[in-house]
Design a protein around this motif. Structure first.
Motif, PDB file in Angstrom:
ATOM      1  N   GLU A 120       0.732  -1.289  -0.033  1.00  0.00           N
ATOM      2  CA  GLU A 120       0.056   0.053   0.003  1.00  0.00           C
ATOM      3  C   GLU A 120       0.845   1.208  -0.057  1.00  0.00           C
ATOM      4  N   ASN A 121       2.091   1.094   0.425  1.00  0.00           N
ATOM      5  CA  ASN A 121       2.930   2.456   0.446  1.00  0.00           C
ATOM      6  C   ASN A 121       4.217   2.200  -0.630  1.00  0.00           C
ATOM      7  N   GLY A 122       3.837   1.397  -1.680  1.00  0.00           N
ATOM      8  CA  GLY A 122       4.629   1.196  -2.819  1.00  0.00           C
ATOM      9  C   GLY A 122       5.802   0.157  -2.448  1.00  0.00           C
ATOM     10  N   PHE A 123       6.672  -0.085  -3.021  1.00  0.00           N
ATOM     11  CA  PHE A 123       7.578  -1.203  -2.833  1.00  0.00           C
ATOM     12  C   PHE A 123       8.090  -1.147  -1.296  1.00  0.00           C
ATOM     13  N   ASP A 124       8.077  -2.138  -0.669  1.00  0.00           N
ATOM     14  CA  ASP A 124       8.545  -2.426   0.677  1.00  0.00           C
ATOM     15  C   ASP A 124       9.373  -3.870   0.844  1.00  0.00           C
ATOM     16  N   PHE A 125      10.191  -3.767   1.869  1.00  0.00           N
ATOM     17  CA  PHE A 125      11.062  -5.016   1.888  1.00  0.00           C
ATOM     18  C   PHE A 125      10.017  -6.249   2.436  1.00  0.00           C
ATOM     19  N   PHE A 126      10.198  -7.232   1.925  1.00  0.00           N
ATOM     20  CA  PHE A 126       9.464  -8.475   2.094  1.00  0.00           C
ATOM     21  C   PHE A 126       9.559  -8.612   3.772  1.00  0.00           C
ATOM     22  N   ALA A 127       8.477  -8.822   4.448  1.00  0.00           N
ATOM     23  CA  ALA A 127       8.488  -8.911   5.882  1.00  0.00           C
ATOM     24  C   ALA A 127       9.263 -10.198   6.384  1.00  0.00           C
ATOM     25  N   ALA A 128      10.059  -9.787   7.484  1.00  0.00           N
ATOM     26  CA  ALA A 128      10.683 -10.858   7.986  1.00  0.00           C
ATOM     27  C   ALA A 128      10.725 -10.784   9.472  1.00  0.00           C
ATOM     28  N   GLN A 129       9.588 -11.224  10.034  1.00  0.00           N
ATOM     29  CA  GLN A 129       9.256 -10.920  11.503  1.00  0.00           C
ATOM     30  C   GLN A 129      10.253 -11.640  12.418  1.00  0.00           C
ATOM     31  N   ALA A 130      10.314 -11.138  13.600  1.00  0.00           N
ATOM     32  CA  ALA A 130      11.211 -11.550  14.847  1.00  0.00           C
ATOM     33  C   ALA A 130      10.444 -12.729  15.355  1.00  0.00           C
ATOM     34  N   GLY A 131      11.147 -13.792  15.825  1.00  0.00           N
ATOM     35  CA  GLY A 131      10.390 -14.621  16.686  1.00  0.00           C
ATOM     36  C   GLY A 131      10.078 -14.191  17.946  1.00  0.00           C
ATOM     37  N   ARG A 132       9.301 -14.715  18.687  1.00  0.00           N
ATOM     38  CA  ARG A 132       8.441 -14.289  19.935  1.00  0.00           C
ATOM     39  C   ARG A 132       8.881 -15.299  21.166  1.00  0.00           C
ATOM     40  N   ALA A 262       8.828   8.894  -4.737  1.00  0.00           N
ATOM     41  CA  ALA A 262       9.158   7.867  -5.367  1.00  0.00           C
ATOM     42  C   ALA A 262       8.241   6.664  -4.636  1.00  0.00           C
ATOM     43  N   PRO A 263       7.890   5.571  -5.581  1.00  0.00           N
ATOM     44  CA  PRO A 263       6.982   4.791  -5.171  1.00  0.00           C
ATOM     45  C   PRO A 263       7.612   3.741  -4.343  1.00  0.00           C
ATOM     46  N   PHE A 264       8.274   3.868  -3.287  1.00  0.00           N
ATOM     47  CA  PHE A 264       8.913   3.070  -2.188  1.00  0.00           C
ATOM     48  C   PHE A 264       8.237   3.428  -0.865  1.00  0.00           C
ATOM     49  N   ALA A 265       8.062   2.346  -0.123  1.00  0.00           N
ATOM     50  CA  ALA A 265       7.926   2.453   1.255  1.00  0.00           C
ATOM     51  C   ALA A 265       8.940   3.467   2.030  1.00  0.00           C
ATOM     52  N   PRO A 266       8.566   4.043   3.077  1.00  0.00           N
ATOM     53  CA  PRO A 266       9.561   4.723   3.627  1.00  0.00           C
ATOM     54  C   PRO A 266      10.721   4.134   4.323  1.00  0.00           C
ATOM     55  N   ALA A 267      10.790   2.595   4.641  1.00  0.00           N
ATOM     56  CA  ALA A 267      11.709   2.019   4.960  1.00  0.00           C
ATOM     57  C   ALA A 267      12.648   1.878   3.958  1.00  0.00           C
ATOM     58  N   VAL A 268      12.106   1.575   2.457  1.00  0.00           N
ATOM     59  CA  VAL A 268      13.148   1.508   1.525  1.00  0.00           C
ATOM     60  C   VAL A 268      13.629   2.853   1.003  1.00  0.00           C
ATOM     61  N   ARG A 269      13.136   3.752   1.090  1.00  0.00           N
ATOM     62  CA  ARG A 269      13.618   5.154   0.823  1.00  0.00           C
ATOM     63  C   ARG A 269      14.679   5.507   1.804  1.00  0.00           C
ATOM     64  N   ASP A 270      14.653   5.177   3.008  1.00  0.00           N
ATOM     65  CA  ASP A 270      15.676   5.478   4.192  1.00  0.00           C
ATOM     66  C   ASP A 270      16.687   4.757   4.106  1.00  0.00           C
ATOM     67  N   ALA A 271      16.647   3.423   3.809  1.00  0.00           N
ATOM     68  CA  ALA A 271      17.639   2.424   3.379  1.00  0.00           C
ATOM     69  C   ALA A 271      18.505   2.976   2.025  1.00  0.00           C
ATOM     70  N   ALA A 272      17.719   3.358   1.213  1.00  0.00           N
ATOM     71  CA  ALA A 272      18.507   3.962  -0.125  1.00  0.00           C
ATOM     72  C   ALA A 272      19.468   5.211   0.359  1.00  0.00           C
ATOM     73  N   VAL A 273      19.095   5.989   0.810  1.00  0.00           N
ATOM     74  CA  VAL A 273      19.844   7.143   1.340  1.00  0.00           C
ATOM     75  C   VAL A 273      20.884   6.847   2.150  1.00  0.00           C
ATOM     76  N   ALA A 274      20.790   5.802   2.936  1.00  0.00           N
ATOM     77  CA  ALA A 274      21.982   5.398   3.793  1.00  0.00           C
ATOM     78  C   ALA A 274      22.988   4.520   3.022  1.00  0.00           C
ATOM     79  N   ALA A 275      22.544   3.618   2.009  1.00  0.00           N
ATOM     80  CA  ALA A 275      23.263   2.811   1.195  1.00  0.00           C
ATOM     81  C   ALA A 275      24.408   3.746   0.121  1.00  0.00           C
ATOM     82  N   ALA A 276      23.621   4.897  -0.309  1.00  0.00           N
ATOM     83  CA  ALA A 276      23.971   5.673  -1.243  1.00  0.00           C
ATOM     84  C   ALA A 276      25.291   6.767  -0.794  1.00  0.00           C
ATOM     85  N   ASP A 277      25.247   6.699   0.765  1.00  0.00           N
ATOM     86  CA  ASP A 277      26.484   7.705   1.080  1.00  0.00           C
ATOM     87  C   ASP A 277      27.674   7.310   0.564  1.00  0.00           C
TER      88      ASP A 277
END
Length: 363
Positions: A120-132, A262-277
């Motif tokens: 719903e927010n564009g492309f996002d990371f495939f969910a990888a849930q933590a165990g509980r 851009a059609p990417f979820a906030p987590a992806v946009r945020d990772a893109a900024v960090a990776a492009a440094d």
């Protein structure tokens, strides 16, 4: 070994540039430097040398490198660079011959270590849930307390506040996304690693809270095998020589992915900024290759599906228009990945353009 000149295009006030013998084959990013444009005052005493550079494979650049006058050398180089397509569009001599049947090319697959899915927010990371379990639950509570401390301390540090807030938001679910949480953890560790170089120093409590994250977060995120796989991939890419297929083209795609529209979820946009440094060489920047590649492939496959269906949804319209607007950047990266991927990308973009034109024409 210098192979990418795009980072220096952001620098200002450069007077003396020595590119003799560098491995950079593309000098077009230099056009962003006002110091080498013909309008820059000649009295400034500027200097640009580039003998034996890889870009001298271009005969006109080689000829310019041999000009003895500083001003004439710069003017000859700039005049030639301005005849070329704008960076990062592929240079004409780099474009491979068109295959007999581009439609027969098998589409590339995303790298599974950081797969993107449409949501719903564009492309996002495939969910990888933590165990509980009780141990993880206790660690999550301790993590929340540490992040709240960092959030409070972040009132004096905008970057720290933003990172702590994003990480805290991930804890507001029953099953936190381990992959996103680990990427935020790596971003906070980047702040910790650079603490001594900051102009506005962290106080002792902040440094201690950041350091304590190392004792807490891995116990949460490493319960997910996808996170373990990603870390292994990050480390392999980070230590590879050379790292990345084409750093400049990868960063260019990530810069576009990071745009707020851009059609990417906030987590992806945020990772893109960090990776492009360009000034970092850590596990976050090691995401550069797989994230840029996956972003390109995911977006163009979205267009392929829409073209087959002949229907553009409200959300995918934004994605497809973004792809067309950034076609040169996407095909430039595709070219660095191989002839087949380049022509596949070109074919997909042609289909997307045709589909958008039909949509724009109306019923």
């Amino acid at each position: 070994m210098v192979v990418d000149l795009s980072p220096i295009s952001k620098l200002k006030g450069l007077q003396y540039i020595n590119l003799d013998g560098v491995h950079a084959s593309d000098f077009r990013p230099l056009l962003d430097l006002p110091e080498i444009t013909p309008d820059y005052p000649i009295s400034s005493g500027r200097s640009l040398s580039f003998k034996r550079a890889a870009a001298c494979a271009d005969a006109k650049i080689e000829a310019a490198s041999q000009v003895s006058s500083e001003e004439a050398r710069i003017q000859a180089l700039v005049a030639h660079l301005r005849t070329l397509p704008p960076w990062p569009e592929p240079l004409p001599q780099d474009i491979p011959p068109r295959p007999a049947d581009p439609d027969a090319i098998s589409p590339p697959e995303q790298d599974p270590d950081l797969k993107l899915v449409w949501g719903e927010n564009g492309f996002d990371f495939f969910a990888a849930q933590a165990g509980r379990d009780p141990i993880v639950d206790a660690a999550l509570e301790e993590l929340r307390q540490l992040l709240e401390t960092l959030l409070r301390k972040g009132n004096a540090h905008d970057d720290l506040y933003a990172r702590a807030r994003k990480a805290l938001t991930l804890l507001d679910t029953d099953l936190p996304d381990a992959l996103k949480l680990h990427i935020q953890y790596q971003a906070l560790m980047r702040l910790h690693a650079g603490a001594d170089a900051r102009q506005e120093k962290f106080d002792d409590e902040t440094v201690a809270a950041l350091a304590s994250l190392r004792d807490v977060v891995p116990g949460i995120t490493l319960t997910n095998p996808d996170v373990l796989t990603l870390i292994g991939r990050q480390e392999a890419d980070r230590t590879a020589t050379p790292f990345g297929v084409d750093p400049a083209r990868e960063r260019a795609v990530l810069d576009r992915m990071a745009d707020k529209d851009a059609p990417f979820a906030p987590a992806v946009r945020d990772a893109a900024v960090a990776a492009a440094d360009p000034d970092r060489a850590d596990r976050l920047t090691s995401l550069r290759r797989i994230l840029s590649r996956n972003g390109m492939i995911a977006m163009l496959k979205l267009g392929a599906r829409a073209a087959v269906a002949g229907v553009i949804g409200t959300g995918s319209w934004q994605g497809l228009t973004w792809a067309v607007s950034n076609a040169d950047t996407l095909t430039s990266l595709a070219l660095s990945l191989g002839d087949d991927i380049y022509w596949w990308a070109r074919t997909m973009l042609d289909r997307i353009r045709a589909l958008l034109e039909v949509r724009a024409a109306g019923p």
